[in-house]
Enzyme design. Structure first.
Site, PDB file in Angstrom:
ATOM      1  N   HIS A  37       0.851  -1.187   0.000  1.00 29.95           N
ATOM      2  CA  HIS A  37       0.000   0.000   0.000  1.00 29.95           C
ATOM      3  C   HIS A  37       0.888   1.238   0.000  1.00 29.95           C
ATOM      4  CE1 HIS A  37       0.992  -0.688   4.250  1.00 29.95           C
ATOM      5  NE2 HIS A  37       1.036   0.632   4.298  1.00 29.95           N
ATOM      6  N   HIS A 121       5.831   6.572  -1.057  1.00 25.95           N
ATOM      7  CA  HIS A 121       6.525   5.373  -1.533  1.00 25.95           C
ATOM      8  C   HIS A 121       5.736   4.135  -1.138  1.00 25.95           C
ATOM      9  CE1 HIS A 121       7.720   5.579   2.654  1.00 25.95           C
ATOM     10  NE2 HIS A 121       7.930   4.267   2.586  1.00 25.95           N
TER      11      HIS A 121
END
Length: 178
Positions: A37, A121
């Protein structure tokens, strides 16, 4: 006490493409596909009353759906022994706006702002005793990594339970973008 964070999920096709990179680094503990995620905001441990306030406050944090694109790889910390391998994102103004729309209501109910700079990220692996040259080889071999843009239609409030085998994430609430 639940440990909370807000994240964007990735389409299964993107997760499968990322999985193709999961090799070549000794000492890497690759993130399970169902755990991949993009964390938009880490909140941390909260009590039951604040948990309810957070669930309700986030309902007003919405923007229009938008696209994001994964691009590039790197490691944290940027200097010193690498502990995390990640995939980055193409710069996204809508993602930055969503972050601000989330931070505002959280601050109003007493959740302190994050101290770390927002560095979007996706964590691919956590490293332990990994030779720096192996990390350098991985980064060099995947430096041009890029995916087609994909649409973000919602964000999710997750709780996380830490176990000896890693964190277990549970969706607490889904917030559609409108």
């Amino acid at each position: 006490m639940p440990r909370l964070f807000i994240a964007l999920d990735l389409p299964d096709t993107i997760k499968k493409n990322l999985e193709s990179m999961f090799f070549g680094i000794p000492g890497a503990r690759w993130v399970a596909l169902d755990q991949l995620h993009l964390t938009v905001r880490f909140i941390g441990d909260v009590d039951g009353a604040l948990f309810l306030d957070i669930k309700n406050a986030l309902a007003g944090a919405s923007i229009s759906p938008f696209d994001i694109q994964l691009k590039g790889v790197g490691h944290f910390p940027p200097r010193g022994a690498p502990r995390v391998i990640w995939v980055g994102l193409e710069k996204s103004e809508p993602l930055q706006l969503l972050r601000k729309k989330i931070d505002g209501p959280l601050f109003k109910i007493g959740v302190p702002p994050e101290r770390r700079k927002f560095s979007p990220h996706i964590t691919l692996a956590r490293l332990k005793n990994t030779p720096p040259q192996k990390v350098a080889n991985f980064l060099s071999g995947n430096g041009l990594f890029s995916q087609e843009p994909f649409q973000i239609d919602d964000f999710k409030l997750y709780s996380s339970t830490l176990t000896p085998k890693g964190a277990i994430h549970k969706v607490e609430r889904v917030y559609p973008l409108t």
